[in-house]
Motif scaffolding. Structure first.
Motif, PDB file in Angstrom:
ATOM      1  N   ASP A 119      35.369 -35.250  28.388  1.00 35.08           N
ATOM      2  CA  ASP A 119      35.780 -36.347  27.515  1.00 35.08           C
ATOM      3  C   ASP A 119      34.800 -36.473  26.344  1.00 35.08           C
ATOM      4  OD1 ASP A 119      37.276 -38.480  26.698  1.00 35.08           O
ATOM      5  OD2 ASP A 119      36.677 -39.820  28.338  1.00 35.08           O
ATOM      6  N   MET A 120      35.349 -36.716  25.150  1.00 35.30           N
ATOM      7  CA  MET A 120      34.563 -36.782  23.914  1.00 35.30           C
ATOM      8  C   MET A 120      33.419 -37.801  24.001  1.00 35.30           C
ATOM      9  SD  MET A 120      35.849 -35.834  20.472  1.00 35.30           S
ATOM     10  CE  MET A 120      37.167 -36.870  19.878  1.00 35.30           C
ATOM     11  N   GLY A 121      33.672 -38.942  24.608  1.00 37.30           N
ATOM     12  CA  GLY A 121      32.663 -40.002  24.699  1.00 37.30           C
ATOM     13  C   GLY A 121      31.644 -39.782  25.808  1.00 37.30           C
ATOM     14  N   ARG A 122      31.750 -38.656  26.508  1.00 34.95           N
ATOM     15  CA  ARG A 122      30.772 -38.306  27.558  1.00 34.95           C
ATOM     16  C   ARG A 122      30.495 -36.806  27.450  1.00 34.95           C
ATOM     17  NH1 ARG A 122      30.909 -43.021  27.440  1.00 34.95           N
ATOM     18  NH2 ARG A 122      31.149 -44.533  29.147  1.00 34.95           N
ATOM     19  N   ASN A 123      29.990 -36.428  26.273  1.00 33.92           N
ATOM     20  CA  ASN A 123      29.839 -34.994  26.019  1.00 33.92           C
ATOM     21  C   ASN A 123      28.396 -34.502  26.148  1.00 33.92           C
ATOM     22  OD1 ASN A 123      28.836 -36.010  23.666  1.00 33.92           O
ATOM     23  ND2 ASN A 123      30.323 -35.029  22.311  1.00 33.92           N
ATOM     24  N   ILE A 124      27.582 -35.231  26.922  1.00 33.71           N
ATOM     25  CA  ILE A 124      26.342 -34.719  27.523  1.00 33.71           C
ATOM     26  C   ILE A 124      25.132 -34.589  26.594  1.00 33.71           C
ATOM     27  CG2 ILE A 124      25.326 -32.717  28.779  1.00 33.71           C
ATOM     28  CD1 ILE A 124      27.310 -34.200  30.481  1.00 33.71           C
ATOM     29  N   CYS A 125      25.360 -34.148  25.374  1.00 27.83           N
ATOM     30  CA  CYS A 125      24.197 -33.782  24.563  1.00 27.83           C
ATOM     31  C   CYS A 125      24.428 -34.083  23.078  1.00 27.83           C
ATOM     32  CB  CYS A 125      23.873 -32.304  24.748  1.00 27.83           C
ATOM     33  SG  CYS A 125      25.315 -31.253  24.580  1.00 27.83           S
ATOM     34  N   HIS A 126      23.328 -34.201  22.372  1.00 30.76           N
ATOM     35  CA  HIS A 126      23.350 -34.367  20.909  1.00 30.76           C
ATOM     36  C   HIS A 126      22.547 -33.248  20.269  1.00 30.76           C
ATOM     37  CE1 HIS A 126      22.912 -36.073  16.893  1.00 30.76           C
ATOM     38  NE2 HIS A 126      21.650 -35.687  16.978  1.00 30.76           N
TER      39      HIS A 126
END
Ligand code: GDP
Ligand code: MG
Length: 160
Positions: A119-126
């Motif tokens: 899911d886009m809002g839980r994409n782990i890293c920046h």
């Protein structure tokens, strides 16, 4: 020594990477650090930190006004994250490639988002999206004194 300084001069670019609170909760910190280490990049700074919404509003200033902005800021402030600076040749662009696309659906298997997120809002890293924003983000997240300036002995085996 000549080989060493040649390696150094190519490899000075820096990027800001973060394991977001979902990545920390899901136990992915070690894996993500390991991918960058194994690729050959140099870790320059690292901290586990829960930051304020105010700090995140600055970090994501260019997204202000997007419908997901408030949720993003609240989520990022909801738990500790791991903020890092990595250094090496083309690390901004290569780092983005290792992360995958913003949308996990478009992220190839083998990338961090493509392997671990849905899911886009839980994409782990920046990861910083340009050398310019990397500079701004590193300044926002770290004091200059916390950026470690050191040589890695194996750079002569990583860089031609
Ligand atoms: P990034 O540079 O790939 O992280 O993407 P952006 O800078 O465009 O957006 C920052 C973060 O906001 C992304 O990593 C996503 O977690 C989140 N985000 C971006 N677009 C959307 C969206 O359309 N919906 C939701 N829920 N979150 C989004
Ligand atoms: Mg971005």
């Amino acid at each position: 020594f000549a080989a060493f300084s040649r390696a150094m001069s190519k490899s000075g670019e820096r990027t800001f990477l973060a394991v977001k609170p979902d990545g920390v909760q899901r136990g992915l910190v070690g894996d993500i650090i390991s991918r960058f280490e194994k690729r050959g990049y140099k870790l320059v700074a690292l901290k586990l930190q829960q930051v304020s919404e105010d700090h995140l509003r600055k970090h994501y200033a260019d997204l202000k006004g997007k419908p997901f902005f408030e949720g993003l800021v609240k989520f990022m402030a909801s738990g500790p994250l791991v903020a890092m600076v990595w250094e090496g040749l083309d690390v901004v662009k290569q780092g983005r490639a290792m992360l995958g696309e913003t949308n996990p659906l478009a992220s190839k298997p083998g990338s961090i988002r493509g392997d671990y997120s849905i899911d886009m809002g839980r994409n782990i890293c920046h990861g910083s999206d340009s050398v310019e924003s990397a500079k701004k983000e590193i300044e926002l997240w770290f004091d200059a004194k916390d950026l470690c300036d050191y040589k890695k002995a194996n750079d002569v085996w990583v860089y031609e």
